[in-house]
Write a protein that holds these residues in place. Structure first.
Motif, PDB file in Angstrom:
ATOM      1  N   ARG A 133       0.835  -1.203   0.000  1.00 47.78           N
ATOM      2  CA  ARG A 133       0.000   0.000   0.000  1.00 47.78           C
ATOM      3  C   ARG A 133       0.866   1.247   0.000  1.00 47.78           C
ATOM      4  NH1 ARG A 133      -4.881   1.491  -0.038  1.00 47.78           N
ATOM      5  NH2 ARG A 133      -5.812  -0.482   0.511  1.00 47.78           N
ATOM      6  N   ILE A 134       0.619   2.105  -0.967  1.00 50.12           N
ATOM      7  CA  ILE A 134       1.359   3.357  -1.128  1.00 50.12           C
ATOM      8  C   ILE A 134       0.732   4.435  -0.243  1.00 50.12           C
ATOM      9  CG2 ILE A 134       1.930   5.180  -2.771  1.00 50.12           C
ATOM     10  CD1 ILE A 134       1.790   3.027  -4.975  1.00 50.12           C
ATOM     11  N   SER A 135       1.589   5.235   0.386  1.00 52.04           N
ATOM     12  CA  SER A 135       1.119   6.375   1.174  1.00 52.04           C
ATOM     13  C   SER A 135       2.175   7.470   1.104  1.00 52.04           C
ATOM     14  CB  SER A 135       0.880   5.958   2.633  1.00 52.04           C
ATOM     15  OG  SER A 135       2.101   5.663   3.264  1.00 52.04           O
ATOM     16  N   HIS A 141      14.117   2.174  -2.473  1.00 51.24           N
ATOM     17  CA  HIS A 141      12.966   2.619  -3.274  1.00 51.24           C
ATOM     18  C   HIS A 141      13.259   2.596  -4.767  1.00 51.24           C
ATOM     19  CE1 HIS A 141      10.837   4.969   0.199  1.00 51.24           C
ATOM     20  NE2 HIS A 141      11.173   3.744   0.540  1.00 51.24           N
ATOM     21  N   GLY A 142      14.489   2.957  -5.155  1.00 49.90           N
ATOM     22  CA  GLY A 142      14.848   2.985  -6.569  1.00 49.90           C
ATOM     23  C   GLY A 142      14.663   1.632  -7.225  1.00 49.90           C
ATOM     24  N   PHE A 143      15.061   0.560  -6.530  1.00 53.39           N
ATOM     25  CA  PHE A 143      14.898  -0.788  -7.081  1.00 53.39           C
ATOM     26  C   PHE A 143      13.426  -1.099  -7.317  1.00 53.39           C
ATOM     27  CE2 PHE A 143      13.977  -5.279  -6.547  1.00 53.39           C
ATOM     28  CZ  PHE A 143      14.816  -5.847  -7.487  1.00 53.39           C
ATOM     29  N   LEU A 144      12.586  -0.810  -6.331  1.00 55.52           N
ATOM     30  CA  LEU A 144      11.166  -1.100  -6.496  1.00 55.52           C
ATOM     31  C   LEU A 144      10.561  -0.260  -7.610  1.00 55.52           C
ATOM     32  CD1 LEU A 144      11.453  -2.837  -3.952  1.00 55.52           C
ATOM     33  CD2 LEU A 144       9.232  -1.998  -3.268  1.00 55.52           C
ATOM     34  N   ASN A 145      10.949   1.008  -7.690  1.00 52.04           N
ATOM     35  CA  ASN A 145      10.434   1.853  -8.765  1.00 52.04           C
ATOM     36  C   ASN A 145      10.857   1.347 -10.138  1.00 52.04           C
ATOM     37  OD1 ASN A 145       8.890   3.822  -7.389  1.00 52.04           O
ATOM     38  ND2 ASN A 145      10.749   4.842  -6.733  1.00 52.04           N
ATOM     39  N   LEU A 146      12.048   0.762 -10.215  1.00 49.45           N
ATOM     40  CA  LEU A 146      12.548   0.229 -11.482  1.00 49.45           C
ATOM     41  C   LEU A 146      11.865  -1.086 -11.848  1.00 49.45           C
ATOM     42  CD1 LEU A 146      14.674   0.608 -13.737  1.00 49.45           C
ATOM     43  CD2 LEU A 146      16.235  -0.747 -12.332  1.00 49.45           C
ATOM     44  N   GLU A 147      11.652  -1.951 -10.867  1.00 52.58           N
ATOM     45  CA  GLU A 147      11.131  -3.300 -11.108  1.00 52.58           C
ATOM     46  C   GLU A 147       9.610  -3.420 -11.005  1.00 52.58           C
ATOM     47  OE1 GLU A 147      12.851  -5.930 -12.162  1.00 52.58           O
ATOM     48  OE2 GLU A 147      14.666  -4.710 -12.203  1.00 52.58           O
ATOM     49  N   GLY A 148       8.961  -2.469 -10.383  1.00 49.48           N
ATOM     50  CA  GLY A 148       7.512  -2.560 -10.169  1.00 49.48           C
ATOM     51  C   GLY A 148       6.794  -1.360 -10.729  1.00 49.48           C
ATOM     52  N   ILE A 164       4.795  -5.408  -7.517  1.00 45.36           N
ATOM     53  CA  ILE A 164       6.091  -5.975  -7.901  1.00 45.36           C
ATOM     54  C   ILE A 164       5.978  -7.485  -7.769  1.00 45.36           C
ATOM     55  CG2 ILE A 164       7.065  -5.665  -5.585  1.00 45.36           C
ATOM     56  CD1 ILE A 164       9.819  -5.277  -7.040  1.00 45.36           C
ATOM     57  N   ALA A 165       6.447  -8.205  -8.755  1.00 43.65           N
ATOM     58  CA  ALA A 165       6.404  -9.656  -8.719  1.00 43.65           C
ATOM     59  C   ALA A 165       7.313 -10.149  -7.595  1.00 43.65           C
ATOM     60  CB  ALA A 165       6.848 -10.235 -10.056  1.00 43.65           C
ATOM     61  N   ALA A 191      10.978 -10.864  -8.409  1.00 39.23           N
ATOM     62  CA  ALA A 191      11.736  -9.619  -8.599  1.00 39.23           C
ATOM     63  C   ALA A 191      12.026  -8.955  -7.255  1.00 39.23           C
ATOM     64  CB  ALA A 191      10.976  -8.666  -9.513  1.00 39.23           C
ATOM     65  N   PHE A 192      11.045  -8.961  -6.365  1.00 38.84           N
ATOM     66  CA  PHE A 192      11.224  -8.369  -5.033  1.00 38.84           C
ATOM     67  C   PHE A 192      12.427  -8.995  -4.329  1.00 38.84           C
ATOM     68  CE2 PHE A 192      10.519  -8.355  -0.453  1.00 38.84           C
ATOM     69  CZ  PHE A 192      10.241  -7.018  -0.207  1.00 38.84           C
ATOM     70  N   PHE A 193      12.551 -10.320  -4.423  1.00 34.13           N
ATOM     71  CA  PHE A 193      13.627 -11.012  -3.722  1.00 34.13           C
ATOM     72  C   PHE A 193      14.963 -10.930  -4.451  1.00 34.13           C
ATOM     73  CE2 PHE A 193       9.985 -13.103  -1.590  1.00 34.13           C
ATOM     74  CZ  PHE A 193      10.288 -12.669  -0.310  1.00 34.13           C
ATOM     75  N   GLU A 194      15.014 -10.262  -5.582  1.00 40.18           N
ATOM     76  CA  GLU A 194      16.282 -10.000  -6.264  1.00 40.18           C
ATOM     77  C   GLU A 194      16.879  -8.653  -5.857  1.00 40.18           C
ATOM     78  OE1 GLU A 194      15.629 -10.423 -10.454  1.00 40.18           O
ATOM     79  OE2 GLU A 194      15.133 -12.551 -10.262  1.00 40.18           O
ATOM     80  N   MET A 195      16.181  -7.923  -4.983  1.00 42.29           N
ATOM     81  CA  MET A 195      16.671  -6.622  -4.530  1.00 42.29           C
ATOM     82  C   MET A 195      18.040  -6.784  -3.873  1.00 42.29           C
ATOM     83  SD  MET A 195      15.031  -3.946  -1.710  1.00 42.29           S
ATOM     84  CE  MET A 195      13.499  -4.795  -1.769  1.00 42.29           C
ATOM     85  N   LEU A 196      19.005  -6.035  -4.363  1.00 41.18           N
ATOM     86  CA  LEU A 196      20.345  -6.058  -3.785  1.00 41.18           C
ATOM     87  C   LEU A 196      20.421  -5.062  -2.639  1.00 41.18           C
ATOM     88  CD1 LEU A 196      22.536  -6.198  -7.011  1.00 41.18           C
ATOM     89  CD2 LEU A 196      21.904  -8.080  -5.496  1.00 41.18           C
ATOM     90  N   ILE A 197      20.976  -5.504  -1.538  1.00 36.89           N
ATOM     91  CA  ILE A 197      21.140  -4.653  -0.362  1.00 36.89           C
ATOM     92  C   ILE A 197      22.602  -4.710   0.045  1.00 36.89           C
ATOM     93  CG2 ILE A 197      20.500  -4.297   2.048  1.00 36.89           C
ATOM     94  CD1 ILE A 197      17.809  -5.653   1.368  1.00 36.89           C
ATOM     95  N   SER A 198      23.258  -3.571   0.025  1.00 35.14           N
ATOM     96  CA  SER A 198      24.666  -3.525   0.427  1.00 35.14           C
ATOM     97  C   SER A 198      24.760  -3.548   1.943  1.00 35.14           C
ATOM     98  CB  SER A 198      25.322  -2.246  -0.099  1.00 35.14           C
ATOM     99  OG  SER A 198      25.334  -2.255  -1.500  1.00 35.14           O
ATOM    100  N   CYS A 199      25.516  -4.506   2.452  1.00 34.88           N
ATOM    101  CA  CYS A 199      25.689  -4.644   3.896  1.00 34.88           C
ATOM    102  C   CYS A 199      27.156  -4.863   4.217  1.00 34.88           C
ATOM    103  CB  CYS A 199      24.910  -5.852   4.421  1.00 34.88           C
ATOM    104  SG  CYS A 199      23.140  -5.738   4.300  1.00 34.88           S
TER     105      CYS A 199
END
Length: 156
Positions: A54-56, A103-110, A121-122, A125-133
């Motif tokens: 849900r977007i807000s 957010h950029g990843f979701l905006n690109l993929e969804g 977002i499928a 695709a959601f689980f392909e999000m790269l997170i730098s840690c």
């Protein structure tokens, strides 16, 4: 994600952009799920993360929050529930999802789909999000510092 097969409960969780993961019983005078659909609901364990599409204004691609309620309950299958492995500090990841870095990843993929109030977002695709840690020890130091700052802000 584990679908409900054995958790008999009238308490359902929801994921609010403003309040995090909360019990719906805190906001409604009765459970709002239908008895026949409880088997389709997803089980949310303590410390699981939940994505709400849900977007807000507070969450332009939907919020991701952690279940800090200390108990397992069920949640609508509209939400994506996931957990991390032992290489990730949950508190660090929780703070990461409070930023806009992902957010950029979701905006690109969804996209916002037909209904403008929901982000789409499928799941693969959601689980392909790269997170730098950084390594876990650094994650723990960063999250400890951020938790301390949050505590000081709350006190003031």
């Amino acid at each position: 994600m584990r679908k409900n097969s054995d958790l008999a409960t009238s308490e359902t969780f929801t994921n609010s952009a403003e309040l995090s993961v909360v019990s719906q019983l805190d906001y409604f005078d009765h459970g709002i799920m239908k008895g026949e659909s409880i088997g389709n609901y997803t089980v949310v364990e303590p410390d699981d993360f939940v994505y709400n599409p849900r977007i807000s204004v507070a969450a332009p691609v939907g919020p991701i929050n952690r279940n800090r309620l200390g108990r397992a309950r069920v949640m609508s299958p509209l939400y994506t529930v996931f957990r991390t492995d032992e290489t990730i500090d949950k508190c660090f990841l929780e703070h990461y999802f409070e930023t806009t870095l992902w957010h950029g990843f979701l905006n690109l993929e969804g996209n916002s789909g037909v209904r403008s109030s929901r982000f789409s977002i499928a799941e693969p695709a959601f689980f392909e999000m790269l997170i730098s840690c950084p390594i876990k020890a650094e994650q723990q130091k960063i999250s400890s510092l951020l938790e301390h700052l949050d505590s000081l802000i709350t006190l003031h």
